[in-house]
Design an enzyme around this catalytic site. Structure first.
Site, PDB file in Angstrom:
ATOM      1  N   GLU A  21     -37.272 -85.000 -42.501  1.00 16.26           N
ATOM      2  CA  GLU A  21     -36.104 -85.810 -42.133  1.00 16.26           C
ATOM      3  C   GLU A  21     -36.089 -86.083 -40.637  1.00 16.26           C
ATOM      4  OE1 GLU A  21     -32.028 -85.101 -43.747  1.00 16.26           O
ATOM      5  OE2 GLU A  21     -31.543 -84.654 -41.655  1.00 16.26           O
ATOM      6  N   PRO A  25     -32.974 -91.549 -32.469  1.00 15.57           N
ATOM      7  CA  PRO A  25     -32.681 -90.997 -31.146  1.00 15.57           C
ATOM      8  C   PRO A  25     -31.612 -91.812 -30.421  1.00 15.57           C
ATOM      9  CG  PRO A  25     -35.039 -91.099 -31.526  1.00 15.57           C
ATOM     10  CD  PRO A  25     -34.398 -91.870 -32.629  1.00 15.57           C
ATOM     11  N   TYR A 161     -25.426 -78.402 -53.095  1.00 14.53           N
ATOM     12  CA  TYR A 161     -25.083 -77.327 -52.164  1.00 14.53           C
ATOM     13  C   TYR A 161     -25.278 -75.972 -52.845  1.00 14.53           C
ATOM     14  CZ  TYR A 161     -23.060 -81.323 -49.839  1.00 14.53           C
ATOM     15  OH  TYR A 161     -22.900 -82.554 -49.244  1.00 14.53           O
ATOM     16  N   GLN A 197     -28.636 -79.021 -49.436  1.00  9.97           N
ATOM     17  CA  GLN A 197     -28.297 -78.717 -48.055  1.00  9.97           C
ATOM     18  C   GLN A 197     -29.169 -77.546 -47.591  1.00  9.97           C
ATOM     19  OE1 GLN A 197     -24.674 -76.536 -47.201  1.00  9.97           O
ATOM     20  NE2 GLN A 197     -24.046 -78.051 -45.699  1.00  9.97           N
TER      21      GLN A 197
END
Length: 653
Positions: A21, A25, A161, A197
């Site tokens: 991932e 910027p 999650y 996650q």
């Protein structure tokens, strides 16, 4: 074959894969240097696919699509675009999907984003039907919409999650069983894969995966469940990320990290050990589908490269690759993992191309002592050194040799005031400005201020340790800031609100419990600086005084875009360290480009804070007035041997 699930299905039955991932910027130089990093990592590591983050409310939409285009079209990487659906215009969702399709992107990670807050986020210039919250409340709504509009064109991923999702402020609110019905519905609605996650508690992942695979609905029996992992880049970042995500740090892991937390290099080494152990554990667990791993890289490469090679996740070199063996000059002070390729095995192509490769792209006017490591913008297409192939590039990504030191020059990120040329510069997640708190918790902390004095009191309480967080800082003051607490309180008494600061330090040991950082065989230094929100009238008076001294540098700006600096071209290292056998390291640098990037974000946070109150309330009007009047000012005193000089100057007059 650009769909993630098709690529997974095409792998050998015993194969493992990984994805990486990246986030857009904050600065142009960071963007240019990330492109070089992506080229190197794609060649050395060969991820099955990459993902590109999307800021909450579409705050990074343009940059996200630009980065996705570089990955998909220029580098030929299978790309998955994150897409949130709440608190932005409906047309932005449609535009993003259309642009993704036009770019050849076949993969979308469908996310909700922040909880829908139409009243706070609605743009009054746009009709109410343009509000995406009319159509999208949960990620399942986005999944259904994509399937309805595009059929099976897109491969859709959804988030999960392992320790439970929390919109609240405390981990005890989390429970995977509470989330399970929603994940079932998202999967039935058309999700093709699940990405979790980040977590560090591997037993929690085991329980979660078992829960899904054995669920009575049967929807999870063969769907790819990709665990999300974050390499440990620093102790501070780790604690901050786990706090924000509510990811549990098992006590045994925390004990190992606490033992080395003062040495950034050792923290990384222990972090590589920890992540490698997690991966080996998951790899050994039975699975009905091929095992994969997703890495939250934070736009950094060294730790990721080490973990991937140690865990044998990098696909082997194919027999048909045209390579010519060349021995690489590796640094003598670097000890690679036991499983790493040895020098005699490192190879590179005899061909070259026009990429700047491992040099840091800098602006034409920039001057540095490390010119051999840099490429000016006007020479970025001219190769300076021989170009390396996958095997040799892997050594570079791991930080080996002079080229490796060059490639991993920003290996120790330092948040807001790191080097603005770094792809990792700024906040750590790349998801855009946020309060990092749910609205109920924010209201509980900050109440409903209606006067400037009320806001001053919030800053005072934070400095005094009575308030856990402010919109610009989700944590209390660190130990070194406590040393200048009285000075900051005096500034607060003038109505000048500090959001960043540090005291002067003259050569304390790098093992110092308050100021120390880096390897234990060094000394660290600091110039004092402070960053303040100041009323415009006060700023005009202070600026006149600052212009009369040559010992201070300042940068200042406001929401309207006005900008002022004592010297806009100045580059100001304010933290540096000297260590045995190493170049001087300067992790904290304040300059125009970094200040401008933070300036925009700092005022965006004022807007985020304002949005949690009704639009016509007294608090909303107060925060709006402050946002439009105040300046953000950063002041550095270069006489770091003159203890107290900065604070005396600011509190006088």
């Amino acid at each position: 074959m650009e769909k993630v699930t098709d690529k997974i299905a095409a792998l050998p039955s015993d194969a493992h894969y990984f994805s990486l991932e990246f986030f857009p910027p904050k600065t142009p130089m960071g963007f240019a240097n990330l492109q070089n990093r992506l080229e190197r990592m794609s060649r050395a590591l060969r991820p099955l696919f990459v993902t590109v983050t999307w800021g909450a409310g579409g705050s990074t939409a343009t940059k996200s699509l630009e980065l996705a285009e570089i990955c998909q079209r220029q580098l030929g990487l299978t790309t998955c675009l994150h897409l949130t659906c709440t608190n932005m215009s409906r047309s932005l969702v449609d535009d993003a999907l259309e642009q993704a399709k036009a770019l050849g992107i076949r993969n979308i990670l469908a996310l909700r984003g922040d909880a829908p807050r139409s009243e706070e986020y609605r743009n009054e210039e746009k009709p109410e039907e343009e509000d995406s919250n009319n159509d999208f409340t949960w990620a399942i709504d986005l999944v259904r919409y994509i399937r309805k509009q595009y059929g099976d064109y897109f491969c859709i991923g959804v988030a999960a999650y392992p320790e439970g999702h929390s919109d609240q402020s405390h981990p005890q609110d989390q429970d995977p069983l509470f989330d399970l019905p929603y994940l079932v519905e998202k999967t039935k609605a058309g999700a093709d894969f699940i990405m979790t996650q980040l977590f560090f508690d591997v037993e929690a992942f085991d329980r979660f995966e078992k829960l899904l695979r054995e669920h009575e609905s049967g929807v999870f029996k063969t769907i790819p469940i990709i665990p999300g992992l974050m390499p440990i880049q620093s102790y501070q970042i780790l604690r901050r990320v786990t706090k924000l995500s509510h990811a549990k740090l098992p006590s045994d892991l925390l004990t190992r990290l606490d033992a080395v937390k003062g040495d950034d290099e050792l923290v990384k080494q222990v972090g590589v050990d920890i992540l490698s152990e997690v991966i080996d554990h998951v790899k050994a667990s039975p699975s009905p589908v091929r095992r994969g791993f997703h890495f939250y890289t934070l736009n950094l490469e060294k730790a990721v490269a080490h973990i991937l090679e140690r865990c044998h996740l990098i696909p082997p070199i194919q027999p048909d690759e045209d390579e010519e063996a060349v021995v690489v000059d590796l640094s003598k002070d670097f000890v690679p993992p036991e499983t790493a390729l040895q020098s005699k095995d490192r190879r590179r192509l005899s061909s070259v191309n026009s990429g700047p490769r491992n040099r840091v792209v800098v602006e034409r006017h920039t001057r540095s002592s490390n010119t051999s490591f840099e490429a000016r913008e006007d020479e970025a297409g001219i190769p300076r050194d021989a170009i390396n192939t996958r095997a040799n590039t892997l050594a570079i990504s791991e930080g080996e040799g002079s080229l490796g030191r060059e490639a991993t020059w920003d290996d120790f990120p330092n948040g807001r005031w790191g080097d603005a040329r770094s792809p990792a510069f700024g906040e750590i997640d790349g998801y855009g400005p946020s309060l990092h708190l749910p609205t109920p918790q924010a209201l509980k902390l900050w109440g409903h201020p209606v006067t400037v004095e009320d806001v001053s009191n919030l800053f005072r309480r934070h400095i005094s340790g009575e308030l856990d967080a402010l919109p610009w800082s989700e944590e209390g003051l660190n130990p070194e800031t406590n040393i200048i607490r009285d000075e900051l309180l005096r500034l607060n008494g003038k109505g000048w609100w500090s959001v960043a600061s540090q005291p002067a330090v003259n050569g304390v040991k790098s093992t110092d419990p308050i100021f120390g950082w880096g390897p234990k065989n060094g000394f660290v230094f600091q110039k004092p600086f402070v960053e303040l929100f100041i009323p415009s009238a006060d700023w005009l008076k202070l600026q006149a005084r600052l212009d009369q001294t040559d010992q201070m540098t300042y940068f200042a700006g406001n929401k309207a875009g006005h900008f002022s600096a004592s010297n806009e071209e100045s580059v100001n290292p304010v933290t540096w360290g000297t260590f045995a056998g190493k170049e001087i390291i300067t992790p904290t640098i304040v300059e125009s480009v970094s200040f401008r990037a933070w300036l925009e974000e700092a005022f965006s946070i004022w807007a985020e804070w304002r949005r949690i109150y009704p639009a016509r309330s007294a608090t909303s009007k107060l925060l709006g007035g402050i946002m439009n009047d105040y300046w953000l000012v950063n002041i550095i005193h270069h006489g770091y041997l003159e203890k107290g000089a900065l604070w005396d100057f600011l509190t006088e007059g």
